[in-house]
Write a protein that holds these residues in place. Structure first.
Motif, PDB file in Angstrom:
ATOM      1  N   ASP A   1     -22.757 -19.075 -63.915  1.00  0.00           N
ATOM      2  CA  ASP A   1     -21.478 -18.423 -63.707  1.00  0.00           C
ATOM      3  C   ASP A   1     -20.418 -19.520 -63.641  1.00  0.00           C
ATOM      4  O   ASP A   1     -20.131 -20.058 -62.580  1.00  0.00           O
ATOM      5  N   ILE A   2     -19.846 -19.864 -64.789  1.00  0.00           N
ATOM      6  CA  ILE A   2     -18.910 -20.991 -64.863  1.00  0.00           C
ATOM      7  C   ILE A   2     -17.717 -20.794 -63.934  1.00  0.00           C
ATOM      8  O   ILE A   2     -17.190 -21.739 -63.363  1.00  0.00           O
ATOM      9  N   HIS A   3     -17.313 -19.538 -63.735  1.00  0.00           N
ATOM     10  CA  HIS A   3     -16.124 -19.315 -62.907  1.00  0.00           C
ATOM     11  C   HIS A   3     -16.411 -19.612 -61.435  1.00  0.00           C
ATOM     12  O   HIS A   3     -15.589 -20.208 -60.752  1.00  0.00           O
ATOM     13  N   TYR A   4     -17.620 -19.220 -60.981  1.00  0.00           N
ATOM     14  CA  TYR A   4     -17.981 -19.558 -59.603  1.00  0.00           C
ATOM     15  C   TYR A   4     -18.157 -21.074 -59.462  1.00  0.00           C
ATOM     16  O   TYR A   4     -17.730 -21.682 -58.491  1.00  0.00           O
ATOM     17  N   PHE A   5     -18.777 -21.671 -60.474  1.00  0.00           N
ATOM     18  CA  PHE A   5     -18.980 -23.127 -60.452  1.00  0.00           C
ATOM     19  C   PHE A   5     -17.641 -23.866 -60.410  1.00  0.00           C
ATOM     20  O   PHE A   5     -17.485 -24.844 -59.679  1.00  0.00           O
ATOM     21  N   ALA A   6     -16.695 -23.426 -61.224  1.00  0.00           N
ATOM     22  CA  ALA A   6     -15.392 -24.113 -61.281  1.00  0.00           C
ATOM     23  C   ALA A   6     -14.634 -23.923 -59.966  1.00  0.00           C
ATOM     24  O   ALA A   6     -14.091 -24.880 -59.415  1.00  0.00           O
ATOM     25  N   ALA A   7     -14.658 -22.693 -59.455  1.00  0.00           N
ATOM     26  CA  ALA A   7     -13.945 -22.441 -58.192  1.00  0.00           C
ATOM     27  C   ALA A   7     -14.600 -23.220 -57.049  1.00  0.00           C
ATOM     28  O   ALA A   7     -13.919 -23.737 -56.168  1.00  0.00           O
ATOM     29  N   SER A   8     -15.935 -23.322 -57.087  1.00  0.00           N
ATOM     30  CA  SER A   8     -16.654 -23.988 -56.003  1.00  0.00           C
ATOM     31  C   SER A   8     -16.437 -25.495 -55.992  1.00  0.00           C
ATOM     32  O   SER A   8     -16.615 -26.144 -54.959  1.00  0.00           O
ATOM     33  N   ALA A   9     -16.082 -26.060 -57.154  1.00  0.00           N
ATOM     34  CA  ALA A   9     -15.919 -27.517 -57.222  1.00  0.00           C
ATOM     35  C   ALA A   9     -14.856 -27.986 -56.223  1.00  0.00           C
ATOM     36  O   ALA A   9     -14.935 -29.098 -55.690  1.00  0.00           O
ATOM     37  N   ALA A  10     -13.880 -27.110 -55.956  1.00  0.00           N
ATOM     38  CA  ALA A  10     -12.816 -27.480 -55.010  1.00  0.00           C
ATOM     39  C   ALA A  10     -13.366 -27.733 -53.608  1.00  0.00           C
ATOM     40  O   ALA A  10     -12.727 -28.405 -52.796  1.00  0.00           O
ATOM     41  N   ALA A  11     -14.577 -27.231 -53.330  1.00  0.00           N
ATOM     42  CA  ALA A  11     -15.191 -27.457 -52.017  1.00  0.00           C
ATOM     43  C   ALA A  11     -15.454 -28.946 -51.792  1.00  0.00           C
ATOM     44  O   ALA A  11     -15.615 -29.387 -50.650  1.00  0.00           O
ATOM     45  N   ILE A  12     -15.492 -29.719 -52.870  1.00  0.00           N
ATOM     46  CA  ILE A  12     -15.675 -31.173 -52.734  1.00  0.00           C
ATOM     47  C   ILE A  12     -14.582 -31.748 -51.834  1.00  0.00           C
ATOM     48  O   ILE A  12     -14.836 -32.621 -51.007  1.00  0.00           O
ATOM     49  N   ASP A  13     -13.365 -31.227 -51.996  1.00  0.00           N
ATOM     50  CA  ASP A  13     -12.253 -31.732 -51.187  1.00  0.00           C
ATOM     51  C   ASP A  13     -12.373 -31.371 -49.717  1.00  0.00           C
ATOM     52  O   ASP A  13     -11.710 -31.971 -48.882  1.00  0.00           O
ATOM     53  N   ARG A  14     -13.165 -30.367 -49.425  1.00  0.00           N
ATOM     54  CA  ARG A  14     -13.301 -29.947 -48.025  1.00  0.00           C
ATOM     55  C   ARG A  14     -14.474 -30.642 -47.333  1.00  0.00           C
ATOM     56  O   ARG A  14     -14.729 -30.418 -46.161  1.00  0.00           O
ATOM     57  N   LEU A  15     -15.239 -31.450 -48.084  1.00  0.00           N
ATOM     58  CA  LEU A  15     -16.378 -32.138 -47.476  1.00  0.00           C
ATOM     59  C   LEU A  15     -15.885 -33.213 -46.514  1.00  0.00           C
ATOM     60  O   LEU A  15     -14.848 -33.825 -46.745  1.00  0.00           O
ATOM     61  N   THR A  16     -16.655 -33.416 -45.454  1.00  0.00           N
ATOM     62  CA  THR A  16     -16.354 -34.507 -44.515  1.00  0.00           C
ATOM     63  C   THR A  16     -17.610 -35.373 -44.428  1.00  0.00           C
ATOM     64  O   THR A  16     -18.668 -34.974 -44.907  1.00  0.00           O
TER      65      THR A  16
END
Ligand SMILES: Nc1nc2c(ncn2[C@@H]2O[C@H](COP(=O)(O)OP(=O)(O)OP(=O)(O)O)[C@@H](O)[C@H]2O)c(=O)[nH]1
Ligand SMILES: [Mg+2]
Length: 403
Positions: A285-300
């Protein structure tokens, strides 16, 4: 690559109680002694796979499973294996062995629950009444009516022993197949007849000796079928290749590991994507994958990331999942970032400890399996992306590529 890879085959799995004749039916359907058969319940202890071309279904993969009613410590593990197979199943044959009207009914009728469970996961189910040879026509009709009451659908009547009803099963599978099964393409609308497409394929240490990897082979074949003009090169020859071409390529498909280099060198008119981004759409699901990539910025630095690989290869130096991605992530987030890796069929039920899942391109998995994992991540509200999408995001070019 002479044969259709397993990942592109229609996965037909057989489910049912122990001794219902699942293995016998696989043998009857394939016309071969693929699976072990015996009167002892619990004969099949591990799923058995058999690839076969079946007219009119095309390239199929039959999956025999241990009975879902297995008990005891080992039995429970077998049921777990069966459940793993559900995740990959495109279509299920559910073997129902009902008691005759004059016999006591089984204490429990698991079929309704199983049919619902499979259907909830989007799997079409064909109920099958096996061992029809044991009954008179009147008894068979009574049994079929009983199963119809339980399952809400008339079963296909077969005898795996006498090999009757096989054509009826094939027709029932055909009738239940999703209309768009197998219609998914890798390059979709991005490439059409006459387009010049450039493939950038570094043959690095990870490339298998003397071969191309599966996504490259499949993409190349699809582009040839579409009548595209296909050119390919390694990363170091990209400049020379572009110069040699009379016009800029309409589309460049690159190995995601050299995304940045290719992006910097590409002509402005050429659209850019990567094999793993394309496969994210083809397989998941490319759309879920693309949207989820932004979670990288929320990693600590305290976050936990799961990296899931489909192949169980021995890790190589500069392995993307084991080395490159973890390094990129730790450079950005911090050295303490906890990264767990799983391979093959291992995928935790509970994803809640993770703030992000990064999956490989999954060329060894069928679409259904990847979508099952995406559904699991979505349900547990865990972001899930894949290697190519994550790398594109980390390089700041996800918005500038096409998919
Ligand atoms: N009469 C008759 N017997 C059958 C038929 N299909 C299977 N059997 C018998 O039923 C028994 C169990 O068959 P299997 O194919 O091993 O059953 P299974 O569902 O794979 O069983 P497990 O692997 O134990 O879960 C064997 O003795 C088979 O010969 C059939 O169509 N008719
Ligand atoms: Mg069996």
């Amino acid at each position: 690559m002479i044969r259709t890879p397993h990942s592109n085959r229609l996965h037909i799995a057989l489910f049912g109680r122990r001794n219902s004749g699942k293995s016998s039916l696989i043998n009857a359907l394939t016309g071969q002694d693929t699976a072990l058969v015996s009167p002892l319940p619990g004969t099949t202890t591990d799923p058995v796979l058999k690839a076969m071309e079946v007219y009119p279904l095309g390239a199929c993969l039959f999956i025999d499973t241990p009975g879902f009613d297995d008990e005891g410590a080992l039995g429970t593990q077998r049921v777990e294996r069966t459940l793993q197979m559900v995740e990959k199943t495109d279509i299920a044959l559910l073997l129902c062995d009902a008691a005759l009207p004059h016999q006591p009914a089984p204490a429990e009728e698991p079929y309704k629950a199983w049919k619902e469970r499979l259907e909830q996961q989007g799997i079409p189910v064909v109920p099958v009444l096996n061992k029809a040879d044991l009954y008179s026509p009147a008894e068979t009709a009574a049994l079929a009516a009983h199963i119809e009451r339980v399952c809400g659908e008339r079963p296909v009547l077969v005898s795996a022993l006498k090999r009757t009803g096989m054509e009826e099963i094939r027709q029932a599978i055909l009738a239940k197949l999703p209309a768009d099964f197998g219609e998914q393409t890798i390059t979709g609308e991005l490439a059409k007849e006459g387009d010049l497409v450039l493939l950038v394929m570094p043959q690095d240490i990870q490339a298998p000796k003397g071969r191309l990897i599966l996504p490259q082979v499949q993409t190349l074949r699809e582009l040839l079928d579409k009548k595209c003009l296909v050119m390919s090169c390694t990363t170091d020859k990209l400049g020379d290749t572009l110069q040699a071409l009379a016009a800029p390529p309409r589309l460049i498909i690159t190995d995601s590991q050299v995304f940045k280099t290719v992006y910097e060198q590409k002509p402005p008119q050429s659209r850019l994507t990567s094999f793993s981004v394309l496969f994210a759409g083809y397989k998941g699901d490319i759309h879920y994958f693309a949207a989820s990539a932004a979670a990288i910025d929320r990693l600590t630095p305290q976050s936990r990331v799961l990296i899931a690989e489909a192949c169980t290869h021995a890790p190589l130096t500069e392995d993307i999942g084991r080395e490159k991605l973890p390094r990129l992530l730790r450079q950005r987030i911090g050295e303490q970032l906890q990264i767990d890796t799983v391979a093959g069929n291992d995928f935790p039920h509970d994803l809640s400890p993770y703030q992000l899942i990064i999956h490989c391109g999954a060329c060894m998995f069928n679409r259904k399996y990847v979508l099952s994992r995406v559904a699991q991540a979505r349900t547990q509200q865990v972001p899930m992306t894949n290697y190519g999408v994550a790398i594109a995001y980390l390089n700041g070019i996800l918005e500038r590529i096409v998919y």
